[in-house]
Design a protein around this motif. Structure first.
Motif, short mmCIF file in Angstrom:
data_model
loop_
_atom_site.label_atom_id
_atom_site.label_comp_id
_atom_site.label_asym_id
_atom_site.label_seq_id
_atom_site.Cartn_x
_atom_site.Cartn_y
_atom_site.Cartn_z
N GLU A 42 0.85 -1.19 0.00
CA GLU A 42 0.00 0.00 0.00
C GLU A 42 0.89 1.24 0.00
OE1 GLU A 42 -3.26 -0.03 -0.01
OE2 GLU A 42 -3.83 -2.07 0.59
N TYR A 99 3.15 2.60 -9.18
CA TYR A 99 1.74 2.55 -8.82
C TYR A 99 0.95 1.82 -9.91
CZ TYR A 99 -3.01 4.04 -7.69
OH TYR A 99 -4.35 4.06 -7.39
N GLU A 119 -2.85 1.17 -11.03
CA GLU A 119 -4.20 1.67 -10.80
C GLU A 119 -5.22 0.55 -10.57
OE1 GLU A 119 -5.49 4.25 -13.88
OE2 GLU A 119 -4.02 5.82 -13.44
N THR A 132 -5.28 -2.24 -9.00
CA THR A 132 -5.49 -2.72 -7.62
C THR A 132 -5.13 -1.67 -6.58
OG1 THR A 132 -3.27 -3.72 -7.65
CG2 THR A 132 -5.13 -5.15 -8.24
N ASP A 133 -4.83 -0.45 -7.03
CA ASP A 133 -4.54 0.66 -6.13
C ASP A 133 -3.39 0.31 -5.16
OD1 ASP A 133 -4.84 3.21 -5.02
OD2 ASP A 133 -6.24 2.49 -3.48
N TYR A 186 1.22 -0.52 -5.03
CA TYR A 186 2.52 -0.34 -5.68
C TYR A 186 3.27 -1.67 -5.74
CZ TYR A 186 2.11 4.74 -4.85
OH TYR A 186 1.71 6.06 -4.84
#
Length: 557
Positions: A130, A151, A153, A155-156, A158
């Protein structure tokens, strides 16, 4: 000291993209390598270390692997590989594969699945975290500049990439990952390959808790991930499940390795690897903040460092001896003199100094010709991702101007080592009938294989003799090492001892004459010299002269 074949072998590294192109597309390939095996046999080498030839999108010249058990289309097919392996073995030459398992390509099926959703079965094959306060999970930097986190996107979260964004790091904490890697290695060994060179293997165990790095800059501090808490556990497991089951050679590229850590990686008990590559001596000409500089390698610190490793690993581990590889600029331009007057003499001097030490010597393609750094006219000439990114980011950061930065990048760029192999004076140096993927070194008309083979005094024939001597004299492989004249800024001299046998090596790393006292060696046998080899008790060493003297009672192997 235990005698084994890989201690007595001489390794030749091939960078396939730049070695020989068989089909005219401008890119070296496996069939090109096969066509030149007789050349390598003539040189006398025992092992080829093959830089990656696996299937890859080629973001980092093949070190981003999308399929470990398929061949990159540009290089050929698995049938071509099998033929090369068979032809090499038929000439008594072993093949060591480059193993890249700290990371894969982001196009590898494992990563495609891993990034598809948080609950995918392969999610934990890679390192996902996260973000913190809308930013990366920590302040780690990539070795190729920028953050070490990308990052995603979908799965939001890193993912970690210590190198290119297209090289996500594998999660070695996951037992399934280790099994996948070990099973893949086993299949290659059963195919008949003779070992592995392990890319950045010291980075596979990340520090617990993923703490911030103390040093924050444009480039990653690899030391924070080097020699992590479980790296030796992982390598012992690899050894137990794969390496110990085959008579193979292993060498680990160990960024951030210390002498004490190297004793563990390459311990004489054989529980991990046979030997490691350390980089301390290759960083002696770095700039104050980054590796980029136009400096020359200073001799006194070089002697101090190589001696530390010679003495430190004696009887407890094994050294790898190298100055050149696909990541290092040409050593003649860094430590020798690449002028027409002294290029060949200094190339022979460097080779003598290195090959007479204790350890397994590595020759990088073209090193046996005395190849030099190339000429870059603009940043558009670079193909190396590291060089391009560094040039852009260091200028944008305001730390350097273009005028200051360009010569530094040009001198230290990895592209210096990757210019195509010059086979002759024909168009494109006999490397390809097409357009080379990277421009040839402009000096190929005077530095090429055809010229070297026809001249008895060439760098090639000097390397040939060095290689043969190592196979004849046990003292060169196994003798103890002692440095002489540690503070002399021009002369690198040392003695090797095996029982009551002695070998004296004296190299003048300057373009001026130097004095050396040869007392006690007046009647010694001259094994090799890049001049006439005559000595007096107090001799004058000519510019870049090198000589190895053996007392008469030495026994042959």
């Amino acid at each position: 000291m235990k005698k084994v074949w890989w201690k007595e072998a001489i390794v030749y590294q091939i960078y396939p993209r730049s070695f020989c192109d068989s089909n005219g597309d401008g890119i070296g390939d496996l069939n090109g390598i096969t066509s030149k095996l007789d050349y390598l046999k003539e040189l006398g080498i025992d092992v080829i270390w093959l830089s990656p030839v696996y299937k890859s999108p080629n973001d980092d010249n093949g070190y981003d692997i999308s399929d470990y058990e398929a061949i990159m289309t540009e290089f050929g097919t698995m049938d071509d590989f099998d033929k090369m392996l068979s032809e090499a073995h038929g000439r008594g030459i072993k093949i060591v594969m480059d193993l890249v398992v700290n990371h894969t390509s982001d196009e590898h099926p494992w990563f495609v699945e891993s990034r598809s959703s948080k609950d995918n079965l392969k999610r934990d094959y890679y390192i996902w975290k996260e973000g913190k306060n809308g930013k990366e999970p920590n302040n780690w930097g990539s070795a190729f500049s920028g953050p070490a986190w990308k990052y995603d996107e979908k799965t939001d979260m890193y993912y970690l990439h210590l190198f290119s964004v297209k090289q996500p790091d594998l999660n070695w904490e996951n037992q399934k990952v280790r099994k996948e890697v070990f099973d893949m290695m086993t299949r290659w060994c059963k195919k008949g390959i003779d070992g592995f060179r392990m890319d950045v293997i010291s980075l596979i165990s990340k520090p617990e808790g993923f703490p911030d790095a103390k040093v924050v800059g444009l480039y990653g501090d690899m030391n924070i991930c080097a020699n992590g808490p479980k790296v030796h556990d992982y390598l012992k497991e690899m050894n137990q499940k794969v390496l110990s089951k085959f008579d193979i050679m292993t060498v680990g590229e160990t960024a951030g390795v210390t002498l004490d850590e190297a004793k563990r990686y390459a311990n004489s008990e054989g529980s991990e690897l046979n030997m490691v590559f350390q980089f301390e001596h290759m960083n002696l000409d770095s700039g104050e903040k980054f590796k980029w500089s136009t400096k020359h390698i200073p001799l006194v610190p070089l002697k101090e460092n190589l001696t530390k490793w010679q003495l430190g690993l004696d009887d407890v581990a094994w050294n790898s001896l190298y100055f050149c590889n696909h990541d290092q600029p040409r050593i003649v331009s860094r430590l020798g003199d690449d002028s027409d007057e002294f290029r060949e003499l200094s190339a022979k001097c460097i080779a003598t100094c290195l090959h007479m030490m204790q350890g397994t010597p590595y020759v990088y393609q073209g090193e046996e010709l005395g190849m030099t750094n190339t000429v870059f006219n603009s940043v558009d000439d670079f193909r190396d991702l590291e060089s391009v990114n560094a040039y852009r980011e260091l200028i944008e950061s305001g730390l350097y101007t273009k005028e200051d930065m360009f010569p530094k990048i040009a001198h230290k760029s990895r592209d210096n080592a990757r210019t195509p192999m010059p086979w002759d004076t024909s168009e494109n140096a006999g490397f390809t009938t097409g357009t080379p993927w990277l421009a040839l070194n402009p000096n190929y008309n005077k530095i090429n294989v055809a010229d070297q083979l026809k001249r008895e005094d060439s760098v090639f024939h000097y390397y040939q003799k060095l290689i043969q001597l190592r196979k004849e004299y046990e003292i060169i492989v196994y003798g103890k090492y002692e440095l002489l004249l540690p503070d002399d800024e021009h002369i690198f001299a040392y003695v090797r001892t095996l029982g009551n046998q002695k070998l004296l090596v004296v190299c003048n790393f300057s373009k001026t004459e130097q004095k050396f006292d040869f007392s006690g060696y007046e009647n010694a046998k001259v094994l090799i010299s890049n001049y006439d080899g005559n000595i007096s008790e107090k001799a004058t060493l000519k510019p870049y002269s090198a000589i190895a003297l053996l007392l008469d009672n030495a026994q042959k192997m």
